[in-house]
Write an enzyme that holds these catalytic residues in place. Structure first.
Site, PDB file in Angstrom:
ATOM      1  N   GLY A 213       0.821  -1.208   0.000  1.00 10.24           N
ATOM      2  CA  GLY A 213       0.000   0.000   0.000  1.00 10.24           C
ATOM      3  C   GLY A 213       0.850   1.250   0.000  1.00 10.24           C
ATOM      4  CB  SER A 214       2.847   2.845  -1.669  1.00 10.97           C
ATOM      5  OG  SER A 214       2.575   2.197  -2.897  1.00 10.97           O
TER       6      SER A 214
END
Length: 462
Positions: free
Chosen positions: A383-384
């Site tokens: 997740g980013s």
């Protein structure tokens, strides 16, 4: 040297990046490398094989005489000599050296490197290999058990690797670990990147038919060993590490995509959803305002980052920060890695930002390296957020918050001016400035009689 399929892909992957007609040279014939290149040859390509050993030369000639290679035999030339011994020395886009360089003497390495440098076209590359750590072990033994790397014991290959290496890849699934060096002897210009296509083999491998990033290798051995140990201990949850491993493999998936080069457009750098489109000024990039396109990657998206434009990596730096949730606006202050790409129409910056769970950023390209449009260049775990910064007044944004993105395929912006138009506009502005100066000439006068204090005033017309 025993060449495995992975080593073969590493040695030949740079050859496939050239879009136009390719002149390829193989020094030291090998059936696997030759078959792989013949499979991907185009009508305008030329393959030259130089094998100085008689036995290997006769074996390769029999290979080329087979029925399945007859159609491509007209584009293949085979010589029983070194390429620098040819009367007519052609120039090549790519040279593949199959010989192991680690046991060679310094004089032999210098002779090979200088000869290959003379045979390469501007922008061409040399792919060679050596046994990993072999020279370090030899240097350790010569230094009486002490690791010393002074000017006296730096060998010839160290000099060429330090001076001309574009990138290095380690191949582990061989009899001995192998280092594959890609050397480029001419300075790289950003305009050369337009003639390249993305490499889909670098920093990846296949698990059955699923293509994944190499970073998954840091998890698979430990999880597989944990599952085997729990099963041996007859634990009822021995399959739990295997379930975790399947999720990790799915997260690190790297699907192969066909990228269509679009020089006048900017492609998405990631999969995900557009969060924000705005005009900002980043302190780490100077006072110049930028157009910023922010995208959030959920844990279910493909986390491979791709270059939005073709160009040269001008700079790469990291900025320390926080670890807040990546889909929040304040995530712009999270720990980030900035990659500055120089193009023919200005600089484009891509920022990889961590999130609450994402704590590691991987960037695979180095300073001075050429990247094609859609080139895989990095990865962020779990997740980013990825931001693209574009120069003001040169691009028109084509996406809005909420739009879905696919890395290397979705067009997020379009260029307003070509490089020729930008140069013409600059000349027009300079002409306007010159005309203004001619109509209102300036003279220097001193104030209060101080010769060191000068001011500029317009002359009065009589």
């Amino acid at each position: 040297m025993f060449i495995t399929p992975k080593l073969c892909r590493s040695l030949t992957q740079e050859t496939y990046r050239f879009r136009g007609a390719r002149n390829i040279l193989i020094i030291g014939s090998h059936p696997m490398i030759t078959s792989r290149l013949l499979k991907h040859l185009r009508d305008e390509d030329t393959l030259l094989i130089c094998e100085p050993h008689n036995d290997a030369f006769l074996k390769m000639r029999r290979k080329l005489a087979k029925r399945r290679l007859k159609k491509k035999k007209c584009r293949v030339k085979l010589y029983n000599m070194h390429p620098w011994e040819l009367e007519q020395k052609p120039r090549f886009n790519s040279i593949i050296l199959t010989q192991d360089l680690s046991p060679l003497s310094d004089d032999a390495i210098v002779h090979i490197m200088e000869s290959c440098q003379a045979l390469l076209l501007p922008g061409g590359c040399l792919s060679c290999c050596e046994r990993a750590f072999a020279r370090r072990i030899r240097r350790f033994s010569l230094a009486n058990g002490k690791f010393i790397r002074s000017q006296k014991n730096i060998d010839a290959l160290d000099h060429y690797v330090d001076s001309f290496q574009n990138y290095k890849e380690t191949v582990w699934n061989a009899v001995f670990p192998i280092w594959v060096h890609n050397l480029q002897f001419t300075p790289q210009r950003s305009s050369m990147a337009k003639d390249l296509q993305p490499s889909e083999e670098r920093y990846s491998f296949y698990i059955s038919k699923l293509k994944v990033s190499k970073d998954v290798l840091k998890f698979i051995p430990w999880l597989a060993a944990s599952s085997a140990l729990l099963k041996k201990l007859k634990a009822s949850f021995w399959y739990l590490p295997l379930i975790i491993m399947s999720f990790i493999i799915a997260f690190f998936r790297d699907p192969k995509r066909s990228i269509q080069a679009q020089p006048d457009e900017v492609l998405s750098a990631c999969d995900g959803e557009v969060m924000d489109v705005s005009t900002v000024s980043e302190p780490c990039m100077g006072p110049t305002p930028w157009l910023r396109i922010s995208a959030f990657l959920s844990i279910t998206n493909v986390h491979i980052n791709r270059s939005p434009v073709a160009g040269k990596v001008l700079e790469q730096f990291e900025v320390e920060g926080r670890h807040v949730v990546a889909n929040k606006y304040r995530a712009v202050h999270n720990h980030s890695c900035y990659t500055v790409i120089e193009t023919d129409y200005g600089q484009v910056v891509v920022a990889q930002r961590v999130g609450l769970l994402a704590r590691r950023i991987f960037n695979w390209v180095g300073r001075g390296e050429l990247v094609a449009q859609g080139e895989r260049y990095g990865l962020i775990r779990l997740g980013s957020r990825t931001d693209i910064y574009l120069p003001m007044e040169r691009y028109s944004i084509l996406v809005k918050p909420g739009d879905k993105l696919v890395a290397g395929r979705t067009v997020v912006a379009k260029r307003l001016y070509t490089p020729e138009q930008l140069a013409e506009n600059a000349q027009q502005r300079q002409a306007e400035i010159n005309a203004l100066l001619e109509t209102a000439p300036l003279t220097a006068e001193s104030e209060d009689g101080d010769p060191h204090h000068m001011v500029m005033r317009e002359t009065e017309e009589d």
